[in-house]
Scaffold this active site. Structure first.
Site, PDB file in Angstrom:
ATOM      1  N   GLY A 123      52.650  21.076  36.558  1.00  0.00           N
ATOM      2  CA  GLY A 123      52.772  21.455  35.154  1.00  0.00           C
ATOM      3  C   GLY A 123      52.639  22.950  35.013  1.00  0.00           C
ATOM      4  N   GLY A 138      52.420  26.307  31.814  1.00  0.00           N
ATOM      5  CA  GLY A 138      52.262  26.677  30.421  1.00  0.00           C
ATOM      6  C   GLY A 138      52.284  28.174  30.261  1.00  0.00           C
ATOM      7  CG  ASP A 197      42.919  21.237  24.361  1.00  0.00           C
ATOM      8  OD1 ASP A 197      43.504  20.822  23.336  1.00  0.00           O
ATOM      9  OD2 ASP A 197      43.505  21.835  25.283  1.00  0.00           O
TER      10      ASP A 197
END
Length: 421
Positions: free
Chosen positions: A140, A142, A255
Site C-alpha cells: 500500500g 499514501g 483512526d
C-alpha cells in the site's frame, strides 16, 4: 598379507592419535597450563561481563541494528538510594532495575516527545533497507509513505516494512510517534490483537518501521467474502479485545476504519496503522483527526475548548461506523446531509442481523459520548462468544441452586421453631 599389515598400521595410528589427544586434553592434570593472560579490556572479557557494547546486533556491513528508545527511568525517584553506600545500586549499576517495584513500572511511559527521544544518538543507517531485506512488492502507499512486503536476508522471514518520507526535521518527530506507540503496545501482555512491532531505523530522508506481515485488510477481505453475522461477530470480538488492551493502557487509536483492520496469517483481525495514536496521559491541546468518514463529532466540536473529550469513546464511534459501513454495503459519506444524520444517530441498519448487533451499532454511534459503552462492556454484553455464554449459563445455574438451598434451609429452620413452640 600386505593388506593385513596396512590395516594393522592404520589401527596403530588411530590408537596413538587417541592417546595424544587424551594427554593434551585440558581435563588432564598433566597437561601444561598456558601462561597467556587475557586482559580485562579484551572483547572476550567484556562479553563475559555482559558489556553494553554487545547489545547491538552487528552485521557484515559494519553498522549495528538501531534499537527503539527504551522507557526512560526517572532517577530522581530513587535518589534516596544515593545515601546508602552499601546498596547494590552503588556497587553494580546493572542491578538497578531490581529496586523498581511492580507499581512503579506501571507509571513509566515511553518517550513521546523529541526532547525525550534517544533517536538523535543514532546515526542514519544508510542502505540498511536494501542490505538486509529483499523487496517483494508494495502492499500500500499514501501521501506520507509506502508499505513493502519484504524478505529478511538474515532470518528468512517475511515482514511488512513501512517507509515514511521525511521532508523536514519536524516531520521526523511526527513519524516517530507511530514507532513509539507500537513499541508501547508491544510491551502489553497478550497484545495478539494489535499489529506486532519489530524494529525501527532511519535512513536518509526516511524512517522505516518493521512490522508483522498480514494477509490483507478487512476492506479487501469483504470484497471477496460474504458479510455474515458470524464474520461480524468474529472481527468485532477481535478488534474490541485489541481496543480494550489499548484503552486499559491509556492509549487511543484515533483512526479506526476497515483499511486499518488487518487479517493476520493465523486468522486473527488486528488493529494497525497507529500513526495517529496517542497516550492520553501525555495529551496536549492538539487532538489528531483521522478519516472524516469515521470521525466522532465531539472531536471536531471540542477541539477549540479547554477540556479534552473522552477519546476512548471516539474510538468506539469509529469502530461502530466501520461495522455500519460493512453491513450496509457501501462507503460512508465524507460530508453532506447524510454525514450530519449519522452524527445525530439517524442511521438505517439493514435487516438480516440479530438484535445484539443492531443494538450495539446504535449505541456505539450515539451522539452523546457518555451513552457509548466501553470496549469491555461491549465484549461482556453484546459480543459474547459461545464458550463464554455457556460459562455464564452454568454460573447462573449454580447461583440459582445455591439460592434454592439457602431457601430450603430457612424453611427447615422455621418448621423446627414451630415444632418447639
Amino acid at each position: 598379507m600386505d593388506k593385513l599389515n596396512a590395516e594393522a598400521a592404520e589401527q596403530c595410528k588411530r590408537t596413538l592419535s587417541y592417546i595424544l589427544c587424551q594427554n593434551n586434553s585440558p581435563s588432564n592434570p598433566n597437561t601444561p597450563q598456558s601462561s597467556v593472560i587475557i586482559p580485562d579490556t579484551s572483547f572476550y572479557k567484556r562479553w563475559q561481563k555482559s558489556d553494553r557494547l554487545f547489545e547491538g546486533i552487528y552485521t557484515s556491513s559494519g553498522y549495528s541494528t538501531p534499537k527503539t528508545p527504551a522507557t526512560l527511568i526517572d532517577v530522581k525517584k530513587f535518589s534516596h538510594l544515593n545515601s546508602d553506600s552499601n546498596c547494590m545500586w552503588r556497587q553494580n549499576s546493572s542491578d538497578f532495575m531490581s529496586f523498581i517495584e511492580e507499581p512503579d513500572l506501571i507509571n513509566f511511559s515511553p518517550p513521546l516527545s523529541h526532547r525525550n527521544s534517544m533517536i538523535d544518538q543514532f546515526e542514519d543507517s544508510s542502505g540498511r533497507f536494501d542490505h538486509d531485506y529483499v523487496q517483494l512488492g508494495v502492499l500500500g502507499s499514501g501521501e506520507f509513505g509506502t508499505v513493502f512486503k519484504v524478505l529478511n536476508k538474515l532470518d528468512g522471514f517475511y515482514y511488512a516494512v513501512k517507509q515514511i518520507k521525511i521532508r523536514a526535521k519536524t516531520m521526523k518527530t511526527e513519524a516517530l510517534q507511530e514507532a513509539y506507540i507500537l513499541a508501547s503496545s508491544s510491551m502489553i501482555d497478550d497484545n495478539c490483537y494489535i499489529i506486532r512491532y519489530y524494529s525501527v531505523w532511519t535512513e536518509i530522508s526516511a524512517l522505516y518501521i518493521c512490522m508483522e506481515l498480514c494477509e490483507c485488510s478487512l476492506k479487501k477481505y469483504i470484497e471477496k467474502a460474504q458479510v455474515t453475522e458470524k464474520l461480524v461477530y468474529k472481527f468485532m470480538r477481535d478488534i474490541l479485545k485489541g481496543l480494550k488492551k489499548l484503552h486499559d493502557n491509556n492509549i487511543v487509536h484515533m483512526d479506526i476504519k476497515p483499511e486499518n483492520i488487518l487479517l493476520s496469517m493465523y486468522g486473527k483481525f488486528k488493529l494497525a496503522d497507529l500513526g495517529l495514536a496517542r497516550i492520553t496521559t501525555n495529551l496536549t491541546n492538539e487532538i489528531p483527526e483521522g478519516d472524516c468518514r469515521y470521525l466522532a463529532c465531539e472531536v471536531l466540536e471540542d477541539a477549540n475548548e479547554n477540556h479534552v473529550p473522552d477519546l476512548t469513546k471516539a474510538d468506539i464511534f469509529s469502530l461502530g461506523a466501520s461495522v455500519y459501513e460493512i453491513i450496509r454495503g457501501k462507503p460512508l459519506p465524507k460530508n453532506g446531509q447524510e454525514w450530519q444524520d449519522i452524527r445525530h444517530g439517524r442511521i438505517k441498519i439493514p435487516f438480516g442481523y440479530s438484535y445484539n448487533i443492531r443494538k450495539a451499532i446504535e449505541i456505539m454511534m450515539s451522539r452523546e459520548p457518555e451513552k457509548r459503552p466501553s470496549a469491555a462492556q461491549l465484549l461482556d454484553e453484546y459480543f459474547v462468544s459461545d464458550k463464554e455464554k455457556e460459562i455464564k449459563k452454568w454460573k447462573n445455574y449454580a447461583g440459582w441452586l445455591e439460592k434454592g438451598q439457602n431457601g430450603e434451609k430457612k424453611v427447615v429452620v422455621k418448621k423446627e421453631r414451630k415444632m418447639s413452640l
